[in-house]
Motif scaffolding. Sequence first.
Motif, PDB file in Angstrom:
ATOM      1  N   UNK A 475       9.056  -3.460 -31.193  1.00  0.00           N
ATOM      2  CA  UNK A 475       8.575  -4.986 -31.816  1.00  0.00           C
ATOM      3  C   UNK A 475       9.043  -5.214 -33.238  1.00  0.00           C
ATOM      4  N   UNK A 476      10.052  -5.916 -33.180  1.00  0.00           N
ATOM      5  CA  UNK A 476      10.659  -6.196 -34.615  1.00  0.00           C
ATOM      6  C   UNK A 476       9.773  -7.319 -35.728  1.00  0.00           C
ATOM      7  N   UNK A 477       8.812  -7.731 -35.255  1.00  0.00           N
ATOM      8  CA  UNK A 477       8.158  -8.410 -36.002  1.00  0.00           C
ATOM      9  C   UNK A 477       6.784  -7.140 -36.445  1.00  0.00           C
ATOM     10  N   UNK A 478       6.212  -6.700 -35.446  1.00  0.00           N
ATOM     11  CA  UNK A 478       5.507  -5.650 -36.411  1.00  0.00           C
ATOM     12  C   UNK A 478       6.167  -4.670 -37.465  1.00  0.00           C
ATOM     13  N   UNK A 479       7.187  -4.612 -36.928  1.00  0.00           N
ATOM     14  CA  UNK A 479       7.725  -3.106 -38.181  1.00  0.00           C
ATOM     15  C   UNK A 479       8.160  -3.818 -38.928  1.00  0.00           C
ATOM     16  N   UNK A 480       8.298  -4.921 -39.509  1.00  0.00           N
ATOM     17  CA  UNK A 480       8.202  -6.082 -40.914  1.00  0.00           C
ATOM     18  C   UNK A 480       7.178  -6.115 -41.103  1.00  0.00           C
ATOM     19  N   UNK A 481       5.837  -6.170 -40.377  1.00  0.00           N
ATOM     20  CA  UNK A 481       4.773  -6.779 -41.016  1.00  0.00           C
ATOM     21  C   UNK A 481       4.247  -5.351 -41.400  1.00  0.00           C
ATOM     22  N   UNK A 482       4.624  -4.432 -40.553  1.00  0.00           N
ATOM     23  CA  UNK A 482       4.311  -2.920 -41.627  1.00  0.00           C
ATOM     24  C   UNK A 482       5.209  -2.224 -42.505  1.00  0.00           C
ATOM     25  N   UNK A 483       6.186  -2.759 -42.766  1.00  0.00           N
ATOM     26  CA  UNK A 483       7.468  -2.248 -44.219  1.00  0.00           C
ATOM     27  C   UNK A 483       6.148  -3.279 -45.343  1.00  0.00           C
ATOM     28  N   UNK A 484       5.960  -4.947 -44.633  1.00  0.00           N
ATOM     29  CA  UNK A 484       5.977  -5.541 -45.772  1.00  0.00           C
ATOM     30  C   UNK A 484       4.504  -5.381 -46.096  1.00  0.00           C
ATOM     31  N   UNK A 485       3.965  -4.130 -45.469  1.00  0.00           N
ATOM     32  CA  UNK A 485       1.980  -4.564 -45.708  1.00  0.00           C
ATOM     33  C   UNK A 485       1.894  -2.852 -46.989  1.00  0.00           C
ATOM     34  N   UNK A 486       0.779  -2.488 -47.215  1.00  0.00           N
ATOM     35  CA  UNK A 486       0.302  -1.773 -48.265  1.00  0.00           C
ATOM     36  C   UNK A 486       0.197  -1.772 -49.534  1.00  0.00           C
ATOM     37  N   UNK A 487       1.356  -1.189 -50.431  1.00  0.00           N
ATOM     38  CA  UNK A 487       1.307  -0.912 -51.747  1.00  0.00           C
ATOM     39  C   UNK A 487       2.617  -2.154 -51.686  1.00  0.00           C
ATOM     40  N   UNK A 488       2.374  -3.196 -52.713  1.00  0.00           N
ATOM     41  CA  UNK A 488       3.133  -4.317 -53.203  1.00  0.00           C
ATOM     42  C   UNK A 488       3.053  -4.488 -53.942  1.00  0.00           C
ATOM     43  N   UNK A 489       3.760  -5.946 -54.514  1.00  0.00           N
ATOM     44  CA  UNK A 489       3.264  -6.958 -55.880  1.00  0.00           C
ATOM     45  C   UNK A 489       5.138  -7.038 -56.326  1.00  0.00           C
ATOM     46  N   UNK A 490       4.704  -7.478 -57.822  1.00  0.00           N
ATOM     47  CA  UNK A 490       5.597  -7.770 -58.228  1.00  0.00           C
ATOM     48  C   UNK A 490       5.669  -7.472 -59.583  1.00  0.00           C
ATOM     49  N   UNK A 491       7.385  -7.492 -59.979  1.00  0.00           N
ATOM     50  CA  UNK A 491       7.703  -6.998 -61.187  1.00  0.00           C
ATOM     51  C   UNK A 491       8.004  -8.415 -62.764  1.00  0.00           C
ATOM     52  N   UNK A 492       7.087  -8.279 -63.771  1.00  0.00           N
ATOM     53  CA  UNK A 492       7.478  -9.398 -64.458  1.00  0.00           C
ATOM     54  C   UNK A 492       7.431  -9.377 -65.405  1.00  0.00           C
ATOM     55  N   UNK A 493       8.033  -9.763 -66.766  1.00  0.00           N
ATOM     56  CA  UNK A 493       7.594  -9.940 -68.272  1.00  0.00           C
ATOM     57  C   UNK A 493       7.240 -11.262 -69.086  1.00  0.00           C
ATOM     58  N   UNK A 494       6.567 -11.124 -68.910  1.00  0.00           N
ATOM     59  CA  UNK A 494       6.318 -12.647 -69.421  1.00  0.00           C
ATOM     60  C   UNK A 494       6.105 -13.762 -68.698  1.00  0.00           C
ATOM     61  N   UNK A 495       6.437 -14.594 -68.007  1.00  0.00           N
ATOM     62  CA  UNK A 495       6.368 -15.706 -67.526  1.00  0.00           C
ATOM     63  C   UNK A 495       7.374 -15.692 -66.200  1.00  0.00           C
ATOM     64  N   UNK A 496       8.517 -14.731 -66.206  1.00  0.00           N
ATOM     65  CA  UNK A 496       9.751 -14.372 -65.628  1.00  0.00           C
ATOM     66  C   UNK A 496       9.208 -13.195 -64.729  1.00  0.00           C
ATOM     67  N   UNK A 497      10.025 -13.152 -63.007  1.00  0.00           N
ATOM     68  CA  UNK A 497       9.954 -11.883 -62.286  1.00  0.00           C
ATOM     69  C   UNK A 497      11.551 -11.358 -63.091  1.00  0.00           C
ATOM     70  N   UNK A 498      11.171 -10.057 -62.467  1.00  0.00           N
ATOM     71  CA  UNK A 498      12.419  -8.900 -62.924  1.00  0.00           C
ATOM     72  C   UNK A 498      12.954  -8.400 -61.866  1.00  0.00           C
ATOM     73  N   UNK A 499      14.036  -8.904 -61.456  1.00  0.00           N
ATOM     74  CA  UNK A 499      14.782  -7.891 -60.297  1.00  0.00           C
ATOM     75  C   UNK A 499      15.262  -7.432 -60.358  1.00  0.00           C
ATOM     76  N   UNK A 500      15.435  -6.183 -59.339  1.00  0.00           N
ATOM     77  CA  UNK A 500      16.527  -4.707 -59.791  1.00  0.00           C
ATOM     78  C   UNK A 500      16.135  -4.185 -60.461  1.00  0.00           C
ATOM     79  N   UNK A 501      14.249  -4.012 -60.394  1.00  0.00           N
ATOM     80  CA  UNK A 501      13.823  -3.174 -61.315  1.00  0.00           C
ATOM     81  C   UNK A 501      13.536  -1.815 -60.473  1.00  0.00           C
ATOM     82  N   UNK A 502      14.213  -0.535 -60.585  1.00  0.00           N
ATOM     83  CA  UNK A 502      13.630   0.704 -60.056  1.00  0.00           C
ATOM     84  C   UNK A 502      12.125   1.066 -60.337  1.00  0.00           C
ATOM     85  N   UNK A 503      11.208   1.249 -59.018  1.00  0.00           N
ATOM     86  CA  UNK A 503       9.831   1.341 -59.379  1.00  0.00           C
ATOM     87  C   UNK A 503      10.171   2.860 -58.387  1.00  0.00           C
TER      88      UNK A 503
END
Length: 827
Positions: A475-503
């Motif tokens: 079930x490809x959809x369920x696998x993707x949904x499982x991967x995008x659940x759990x811990x998630x969020x956004x890395x930003x600085x001020x009003x801009x997002x930060x791409x490529x940050x290592x967490x």
Amino acid sequence: MRLFPRPLHGPRPILALFLLLPLLSPLTPATAAAAPDAVSAKIAADLDATLARGGPTDFFVEFTEVADLSAAERITDWGARGRAVVDALRASADRSQRVARATLDAAKVRYDSFYINNTVLVRGGSRALARTLAGRAEVQRVSAPTSFALPPVTTSPPAARSAAAVEWGVGSIKADQVWSRFGRRGEGIVIGSIDTGVRYDHPALLAGYRGNRDGVVDHNYNWFDASGQCPGTAPCDAYVHGTHTVGTLIGDGGPGNRIGVAPGAKWIAARACDSADCSQTDLSRAGQWMLAPADSTNRFNRPDLRPHIVSNSWSGIPGPWPNLWYQRIVRAWRAAGMFPSFAAGNSGPWCQTTGSPGNYAESFASGAYGQNGHIAGFSSRGSAYGSPVKPNLAAPGVDIRSSVGANGYQLISGTSMATPHTSGAVALLWSVDPSLIGNLTETTRLLNQSAVDVSDLGCGGTPARNNVWGEGRLDALAAVELATAGTHGTVFSGTSVVAGAKIVFWGEDGVEYTVHSGADGGYSIDLPEADHTAQVTAYGYQDLNTMILGPGQWDFALEAAPRHAMTGFVRGGAASVEVLDTPLPPVTTAVDGSFAIPDVPEGSYRLRITPANRCLAPQTVVVFVPMTPEIVLTQRKDAFGYTCALVDRPYQEGTTPVALTGTVGSAKVTLPFDFPFYGTTYRDMWISINGLVSFHPVTADDTNGFRVPLAENPGTALYPFWDDLTADNQTTITTRAITTTTYIVEWRNALITGASNAHVDFEAVLSANGDITFAYRDLSPTNPAELGAAATIGIEAPSPQEDGLAYSANSPALTGKAILFQPPRRP
């Protein structure tokens, strides 16, 4: 269609093939000879019988040493990780195969060396030679090459355009729902296919071919014909199997022909099977090529261009005992972050019939089910000894409509057809969440946990995990949904997002989890139910250390770091200065050695200093901005003590012709003095058409071994311009004794084979004190071939010393100046 040996028609599987190739154990190689009574035991009985009947026979020599690839798995950069795996494998193979290669060279027997599984294929060896090699303690086994017979293909008549939006298999695993809900169809992911080849110009496949760049097709690094059966350099498929499986991977022929699971992904392929079988030799070649794709000459390898996923719709003889001959290849792929997807086999409904390599613990094997939701009768089932439940899961594999021929479509059944559904699902998963790329443990967990449980205990197991369905239906959809659940969020600085940050997350269990923010600043990762310490780092920002309290949404706000000019000095010569792991472009030092890089965020950095003079040693140093570093360049030196320097000296022509013409060949000459080289003196030397001088006889095909030192190089040699050269009617190769202590070997107007109108003048000058000078004349500064783009330039000690000093290898590095190599001046 089934790419497998014929199914077993009884309760007892055939074990002969598995007895042929033994278990591999990571023992340390030795140089002492094995005891005489152990020699016969190392040679497979069927091979020994063949050799005893007389006549030369091909055979594989397997070596005991197994490369340690554990360090590579911790490297996050895709290119660096692949290179680390290849380097470790090459070093292991060079070390353990050295004596065997020397033995084969002395016997003038041709052979192919494989570093990926540390084997050598001997081309036409005798029984005496096999016993000599088996007598080496570092040799584990000598066996005959085998092949895997392909059963007759059963296909339906050509299939008409589908009335459904997508093919039933694509819809069954909900791949189309991943496209619509997550906006990703496999973009950014490359899938490799090892099969019967591909009709790359099929309308459903051409757009997805990585070699197709805006309508201009380039097969370099994208296609490899391991079998050598295609009529030209373009991908071909005399069968239909490979074209069909690649269609299920990425095919998109427009409305009515939406056949692929991941139509946004790219494909590359290696042909290792034909309409009769897949040979062990060709499968080994293909497996090694996938790890480090090569150009059309198969000379230049690019591990950074390896595929993310390797889809293998083939299998060996089924049974309870795994045939481990491909295990090292699968392990190398895994170490490089490549997902190894295999077919389980078509030998059902009997138990313990999953074939190798699908039944390895390291492989991910797919069984097949039909549109009615039932497991296919032919689907192999049952784990091998020492392996977990097999197959890993089941995917659509009955009456799968996909591409065949130049522009057709057909329905074909088999676990061959199920495998690309699974491979494509992984491509979707990694495309949606790039942090999963190369993380095979987490990817496997997501596929297994999201699969739909189906109970069938006919071959053992539990309702949720059994040897018929594995973990259940894909079930490809369920696998993707499982991967995008759990811990998630956004890395930003001020009003801009930060791409490529290592967490990086650390829990109380000490396990480290790493993810990178995407282009939108977002990240997602499935962490255990526990508190974790998080460290967030990104170029241009101050490091952030914080605590997260269990899974959920956690956004990270970074502060911009103060910026300064990075300044410093490089003493000893001009150099390029590169700030590693940053987007900053390299700079070149000024005349006084100074360099300045403006607007660098405060912090610690690694600087790579690459001298323009290749006789000076590159350096990597750690600096802290805003401090001003001073780096002093030093001479490169090999283990014996040879150094090199760029010098100005006049080019002097030779006068005495050497009888060499054509594309291969060497001639012996005698020096007028004793020449010292790596602690030994020589009078005789052999001049090769291919731009080298050796102090022992060289074989006719000694052309460019790329690296110095390297065990398979001729060794005890000078390489003023070691390349694939031709002595045509414009070429002269001459010698000349300038004085009683100076001797010249000159190649004048030597044609670089395969290069457009590239002729080179070069020479090696030998002095009685051991100095060696390589000089060049009239090199075109705009022709990379003349500047050494495919040449090896340097000196090399006698084998097996593994010592030498390279000026350049496959790099247009020649400047027109002469290169002086000097031995250490002993007191």
